[in-house]
Design a protein around this motif. Structure first.
Motif, PDB file in Angstrom:
ATOM      1  N   ILE A  42       1.149  17.639  -4.055  1.00  0.00           N
ATOM      2  CA  ILE A  42       2.600  16.502  -3.788  1.00  0.00           C
ATOM      3  C   ILE A  42       3.036  16.494  -2.469  1.00  0.00           C
ATOM      4  N   SER A  43       3.005  15.473  -1.690  1.00  0.00           N
ATOM      5  CA  SER A  43       4.096  15.151  -0.851  1.00  0.00           C
ATOM      6  C   SER A  43       5.835  14.250  -1.259  1.00  0.00           C
ATOM      7  N   VAL A  44       6.973  14.968  -0.791  1.00  0.00           N
ATOM      8  CA  VAL A  44       7.914  14.032  -0.503  1.00  0.00           C
ATOM      9  C   VAL A  44       8.540  13.325  -0.173  1.00  0.00           C
ATOM     10  N   ASP A  45       9.362  11.889  -0.131  1.00  0.00           N
ATOM     11  CA  ASP A  45       9.562  12.021   1.596  1.00  0.00           C
ATOM     12  C   ASP A  45       8.553  13.073   2.617  1.00  0.00           C
ATOM     13  N   GLY A  46       7.875  13.181   3.183  1.00  0.00           N
ATOM     14  CA  GLY A  46       7.133  13.158   4.245  1.00  0.00           C
ATOM     15  C   GLY A  46       7.262  14.976   3.996  1.00  0.00           C
ATOM     16  N   ARG A  47       7.385  15.916   2.651  1.00  0.00           N
ATOM     17  CA  ARG A  47       7.517  17.547   3.347  1.00  0.00           C
ATOM     18  C   ARG A  47       6.654  17.307   1.417  1.00  0.00           C
ATOM     19  N   ALA A  48       5.609  17.975   1.762  1.00  0.00           N
ATOM     20  CA  ALA A  48       4.767  18.759   1.249  1.00  0.00           C
ATOM     21  C   ALA A  48       5.341  19.796   0.343  1.00  0.00           C
ATOM     22  N   THR A  49       4.893  20.097  -0.960  1.00  0.00           N
ATOM     23  CA  THR A  49       5.056  20.291  -2.389  1.00  0.00           C
ATOM     24  C   THR A  49       4.365  21.094  -2.970  1.00  0.00           C
ATOM     25  N   GLY A  53      10.299   5.107  -5.462  1.00  0.00           N
ATOM     26  CA  GLY A  53      11.663   4.990  -6.583  1.00  0.00           C
ATOM     27  C   GLY A  53      13.015   5.668  -6.883  1.00  0.00           C
ATOM     28  N   VAL A  54      13.755   5.789  -7.634  1.00  0.00           N
ATOM     29  CA  VAL A  54      14.531   6.757  -7.712  1.00  0.00           C
ATOM     30  C   VAL A  54      14.158   8.023  -8.735  1.00  0.00           C
ATOM     31  N   GLU A  55      13.511   7.529  -9.949  1.00  0.00           N
ATOM     32  CA  GLU A  55      12.996   8.825 -10.827  1.00  0.00           C
ATOM     33  C   GLU A  55      11.849   8.220 -10.666  1.00  0.00           C
ATOM     34  N   ILE A  56      10.674   9.391 -10.487  1.00  0.00           N
ATOM     35  CA  ILE A  56       9.260   9.239 -10.208  1.00  0.00           C
ATOM     36  C   ILE A  56       8.690  10.309 -11.743  1.00  0.00           C
ATOM     37  N   LYS A  57       8.055  10.054 -12.373  1.00  0.00           N
ATOM     38  CA  LYS A  57       7.411  11.403 -13.594  1.00  0.00           C
ATOM     39  C   LYS A  57       5.652  10.854 -13.628  1.00  0.00           C
ATOM     40  N   ILE A  58       5.274  11.990 -13.552  1.00  0.00           N
ATOM     41  CA  ILE A  58       4.117  12.037 -13.134  1.00  0.00           C
ATOM     42  C   ILE A  58       3.163  13.297 -14.247  1.00  0.00           C
ATOM     43  N   ALA A  76       0.801  -1.105  -0.202  1.00  0.00           N
ATOM     44  CA  ALA A  76      -0.484  -0.167   0.052  1.00  0.00           C
ATOM     45  C   ALA A  76       0.771   1.108  -0.257  1.00  0.00           C
ATOM     46  N   THR A  77       2.239   1.769   0.647  1.00  0.00           N
ATOM     47  CA  THR A  77       2.535   2.340   0.997  1.00  0.00           C
ATOM     48  C   THR A  77       3.839   2.376  -0.128  1.00  0.00           C
ATOM     49  N   ARG A  78       3.966   1.436  -0.632  1.00  0.00           N
ATOM     50  CA  ARG A  78       5.158   1.643  -1.892  1.00  0.00           C
ATOM     51  C   ARG A  78       6.757   1.554  -1.400  1.00  0.00           C
ATOM     52  N   ILE A  79       6.515   1.135   0.429  1.00  0.00           N
ATOM     53  CA  ILE A  79       7.993   1.368   1.039  1.00  0.00           C
ATOM     54  C   ILE A  79       8.173  -0.724   1.437  1.00  0.00           C
ATOM     55  N   ARG A  80       9.730  -0.641   0.946  1.00  0.00           N
ATOM     56  CA  ARG A  80      10.326  -1.588   0.865  1.00  0.00           C
ATOM     57  C   ARG A  80       9.677  -2.577   2.453  1.00  0.00           C
ATOM     58  N   LYS A 134      30.884   8.430  -8.612  1.00  0.00           N
ATOM     59  CA  LYS A 134      29.561   8.740  -9.330  1.00  0.00           C
ATOM     60  C   LYS A 134      29.040   8.770  -8.328  1.00  0.00           C
ATOM     61  N   PRO A 135      27.572  10.079  -8.645  1.00  0.00           N
ATOM     62  CA  PRO A 135      27.097  10.264  -7.694  1.00  0.00           C
ATOM     63  C   PRO A 135      25.967   9.296  -6.925  1.00  0.00           C
ATOM     64  N   GLN A 136      25.301   9.135  -5.927  1.00  0.00           N
ATOM     65  CA  GLN A 136      25.267   8.035  -5.170  1.00  0.00           C
ATOM     66  C   GLN A 136      23.443   8.692  -5.541  1.00  0.00           C
ATOM     67  N   THR A 137      22.610   7.684  -5.979  1.00  0.00           N
ATOM     68  CA  THR A 137      21.492   8.194  -5.549  1.00  0.00           C
ATOM     69  C   THR A 137      20.611   7.401  -5.036  1.00  0.00           C
ATOM     70  N   ARG A 138      19.799   7.046  -4.305  1.00  0.00           N
ATOM     71  CA  ARG A 138      18.005   6.564  -3.783  1.00  0.00           C
ATOM     72  C   ARG A 138      16.648   6.745  -3.948  1.00  0.00           C
ATOM     73  N   PRO A 139      16.596   5.957  -2.893  1.00  0.00           N
ATOM     74  CA  PRO A 139      14.796   6.418  -3.622  1.00  0.00           C
ATOM     75  C   PRO A 139      14.026   7.175  -2.954  1.00  0.00           C
ATOM     76  N   ILE A 140      13.203   7.790  -3.220  1.00  0.00           N
ATOM     77  CA  ILE A 140      12.356   8.497  -2.711  1.00  0.00           C
ATOM     78  C   ILE A 140      10.955   8.215  -2.732  1.00  0.00           C
ATOM     79  N   VAL A 141      10.065   8.407  -1.713  1.00  0.00           N
ATOM     80  CA  VAL A 141       8.662   8.466  -1.502  1.00  0.00           C
ATOM     81  C   VAL A 141       7.728   9.645  -2.198  1.00  0.00           C
ATOM     82  N   VAL A 142       6.769   9.357  -2.445  1.00  0.00           N
ATOM     83  CA  VAL A 142       5.904  10.567  -3.173  1.00  0.00           C
ATOM     84  C   VAL A 142       4.406  10.254  -3.255  1.00  0.00           C
TER      85      VAL A 142
END
Length: 234
Positions: free
Chosen positions: A209-216, A194-199, A24-28, A149-157
C-alpha cells in the motif's frame, strides 16, 4: 520546461485524455488539469498536491521525485509573487507647525470649559436634590462558541500486488468491485481516491500500500483488512 508542460507532453505522447487519466488514477479531472496548467492555487493542500502528482507521474511512466521538487520550486515562486503584489505602503502622518498650534488651542479651550462647568456645579444648592437612580444594565448570557468540526480531505491509495491476489475495496462506504471483490494478476497496480477507504486482501503479505505517494508496506499476513483516511495517512 515547467511542471505542467512535462505532464501534458507525456500524456499527449501516450494519446490519453484528461478524463481517461482521471478514471485510471481516480483523481478528479480538474485537479489533473490544475497540475498541467500550473494553477497550483486550485489544489487544496501541499500534501494533497504532492500525492496527486506522485500518483499521476507514476501513471504516465515518469519519475515522481524530480517533479515534486519542481512543484515545490514553483509553489515558492508563486508565494513570493503574491507577497510582493499584496504589499501596500502605509501613509505616514506629518505634523506641521500650524497643526500643532491648532491642537494646543483646542486642548486649552477644552480644559477651560471643564473647569468652568465644575465651578457652576459646586455653586448650585444641594438641598432637595434626589440621589441619582442607578440602572443596572442587563448582561446578555454568553453563548459558548460551537466546537469546530475536524476537516476531512480525500486521499489517494495505491494497491500493488506481487502475485495473484483477491481483494475487496470500499470507498466512502461504496463497494468498488461489487460484493464479490476482484482477483488481481501478479504485478497489478490499482488506485482509489476518497475520504475513507477500506481494503481487504486474501494475501496481505503480497499486497503493498502507498497513501498519497508514500509507501506504508505490506498489509500484513494471511487475510487482512485495513482502513485508510486522512487521519491515518502519513
Amino acid at each position: 520546461m515547467r511542471l505542467g508542460e512535462v505532464l501534458a507532453a507525456k500524456r499527449g505522447e501516450r494519446g490519453l485524455t484528461i478524463e481517461q487519466a482521471a478514471t485510471a488514477t481516480r483523481i478528479r479531472a480538474h485537479y489533473l488539469s490544475a497540475l498541467e496548467s500550473d494553477q497550483l492555487e486550485r489544489l487544496v493542500a501541499p500534501v494533497y498536491a504532492k500525492g496527486h502528482l506522485r500518483t499521476y507521474a507514476r501513471y504516465l511512466g515518469l519519475d515522481p521525485e524530480p517533479l515534486v521538487k519542481m512543484l515545490r520550486t514553483e509553489a515558492q515562486d508563486a508565494h513570493r509573487l503574491l507577497s510582493i503584489s499584496t504589499h501596500i505602503s502605509r501613509p505616514q502622518m506629518v505634523l506641521t507647525a500650524p497643526a500643532i498650534v491648532a491642537a494646543g488651542i483646542v486642548l486649552l479651550a477644552g480644559a477651560f470649559g471643564g473647569y468652568a462647568w465644575r465651578q457652576i456645579q459646586v455653586d448650585q444648592p444641594s438641598a432637595g436634590s434626589s440621589p441619582p437612580v442607578q440602572v443596572a444594565a442587563a448582561t446578555p448570557a454568553s453563548t459558548p462558541a460551537p466546537t469546530p468540526k475536524p476537516q476531512t480531505r480525500p486521499i489517494v491509495v495505491e494497491v500493488r500486488v506481487t502475485e495473484e491476489v483477491w481483494i475487496n475495496v470500499f470507498v466512502d462506504g461504496k463497494p468498488q468491485y461489487a460484493d464479490a471483490g476482484k482477483t488481481l494478476a501478479a504485478g497489478s497496480v490499482v488506485y482509489f481516491s476518497g475520504v475513507e477507504i477500506k481494503i481487504t486482501s486474501g494475501k496481505a503479505g503480497s499486497t503493498f500500500i502507498s497513501v498519497d505517494g508514500r509507501a506504508t508496506g505490506a498489509m500484513g499476513t494471511g487475510v487482512a483488512t485495513r482502513d485508510f483516511s486522512s487521519q491515518t495517512s502519513p
